[in-house]
Design a protein around this motif. Structure first.
Motif, PDB file in Angstrom:
ATOM      1  N   THR A 116       0.861  -1.187   0.000  1.00 55.94           N
ATOM      2  CA  THR A 116       0.000   0.000   0.000  1.00 55.94           C
ATOM      3  C   THR A 116       0.895   1.234   0.000  1.00 55.94           C
ATOM      4  N   ASP A 168       1.837  10.649 -12.477  1.00 55.88           N
ATOM      5  CA  ASP A 168       0.656   9.868 -12.112  1.00 55.88           C
ATOM      6  C   ASP A 168       0.178   9.152 -13.368  1.00 55.88           C
ATOM      7  N   GLN A 192      -2.061   6.635 -13.489  1.00 56.97           N
ATOM      8  CA  GLN A 192      -3.298   5.900 -13.242  1.00 56.97           C
ATOM      9  C   GLN A 192      -4.174   5.851 -14.493  1.00 56.97           C
ATOM     10  N   SER A 205      -0.784   1.700 -11.525  1.00 62.28           N
ATOM     11  CA  SER A 205      -0.928   2.189 -10.148  1.00 62.28           C
ATOM     12  C   SER A 205       0.449   2.356  -9.516  1.00 62.28           C
ATOM     13  N   LYS A 262       3.323   2.314  -6.873  1.00 57.74           N
ATOM     14  CA  LYS A 262       3.604   1.437  -5.742  1.00 57.74           C
ATOM     15  C   LYS A 262       4.740   1.940  -4.857  1.00 57.74           C
ATOM     16  N   TYR A 290       5.412   0.784 -10.763  1.00 60.00           N
ATOM     17  CA  TYR A 290       3.977   0.829 -11.011  1.00 60.00           C
ATOM     18  C   TYR A 290       3.470  -0.592 -11.239  1.00 60.00           C
ATOM     19  N   ALA A 344      -3.079  -3.359 -14.282  1.00 63.51           N
ATOM     20  CA  ALA A 344      -4.224  -4.151 -13.833  1.00 63.51           C
ATOM     21  C   ALA A 344      -3.929  -5.639 -13.917  1.00 63.51           C
TER      22      ALA A 344
END
Length: 282
Positions: A162, A187, A189, A194, A196, A213, A216
């Motif tokens: 997280t 960023d 996204q 995502s 990390k 990163y 998915a």
């Protein structure tokens, strides 16, 4: 008591001290069986060192030297990155990496590498996409090290992490103020990646930044950054050791976006980063 084979071998090699040597020689004086064992051990002593020293070995190919250097650097990077310390199973390939380096060097000295050629060196194929495709031999040493390091990462390596944006911000501040790297963490996204974590690494005593990163699906993607005062260089794509690498230089920084060939469209993401069309996460 009869000396075991390890002590007999040490005796034959002259590695025992005076007391142990005298003890074994006392046993030898009364044991024909022991005398025969020592005789066989001495007969098995071949001048390996002298024979190897007399060999005229060919020079180590540049590509092989780069491969070994990259694997060694990747192992050093793995030791310095806290992200890599999460799951134990993700560190298992590191040992295999060192063994592979040792095998490649040893096989070459034995002449095996001369016969196996490119297959042993893992020469990659060509890249794709609209970016300039460059040969694998043109990759910078730091990119090679980063690629071999990124190959150690699996999805499990970072899937359960997280992100701590406050801690990452402190790391980025140190990268900017201490390392002198004007880092902007994009960023990604919107591109399906995502964030990390970000790590401060070093390559040849120079700051190397790794931003990790997770898409998915599939393996992690890394954006690696180093200072490089040379002129800007357009985006180029290549396949290196089973990984897709998209690299470029911009504003005194060198970038390498690294991922599996079946990962996201790295070239498109690189274009967005160079055009500053993605927001800064940090």
């Amino acid at each position: 008591m009869r000396p075991d084979d390890s002590r007999l071998m040490a005796y034959v090699d002259g590695d025992l001290g005076p007391t142990e040597t005298a003890s074994i020689e006392k046993e030898l004086a009364v044991s024909p069986e022991l005398q025969e064992s020592v005789k066989l051990l001495r007969a098995s002593q071949l001048p390996y060192r002298e024979a190897f020293a007399a060999q005229k070995l060919p020079p180590l190919p540049v590509e092989l030297q780069r491969q070994i250097d990259a694997m060694a650097s990747a192992a050093r990077l793995a030791q310095s990155n806290p992200i890599a310390s999460q799951p134990v199973r993700s560190r298992k390939p590191q040992a295999r990496l060192w063994l592979a380096a040792a095998f490649v060097a040893g096989a070459f000295c034995a002449g095996l590498a001369l016969r196996l050629g490119p297959a042993l060196l893992g020469m990659p194929g060509g890249g794709g996409g609209g970016a300039t495709t460059v040969a694998s031999g043109e990759a910078s040493p730091w990119i090679r090290a980063a690629v071999d390091y990124q190959r150690l990462f699996t999805r499990d390596t970072v899937a359960d992490i997280t992100p701590d944006l406050k801690a990452s911000a402190r790391t980025v501040a140190a990268i900017r103020q201490v390392d002198g790297v004007a880092l902007r963490v994009p960023d990604l996204q919107a591109a399906g990646l995502s964030f990390k974590g970000v790590s401060r690494l070093r390559f040849n005593d120079k700051p190397l930044v790794q931003i990790v990163y997770l898409p998915a699906d599939g393996a992690p993607v890394a954006l690696c950054v180093m200072k490089d005062a040379r002129p800007d260089k357009a985006i180029a794509q290549q396949q290196l050791n089973g990984m897709t690498v998209v690299s470029w230089r911009q504003n005194d920084l060198a970038f390498a976006l690294i991922g599996k060939p079946d990962s996201v469209d790295l070239q498109s993401i690189a274009q967005q980063i160079t055009n500053s069309s993605v927001d800064a996460l940090i």
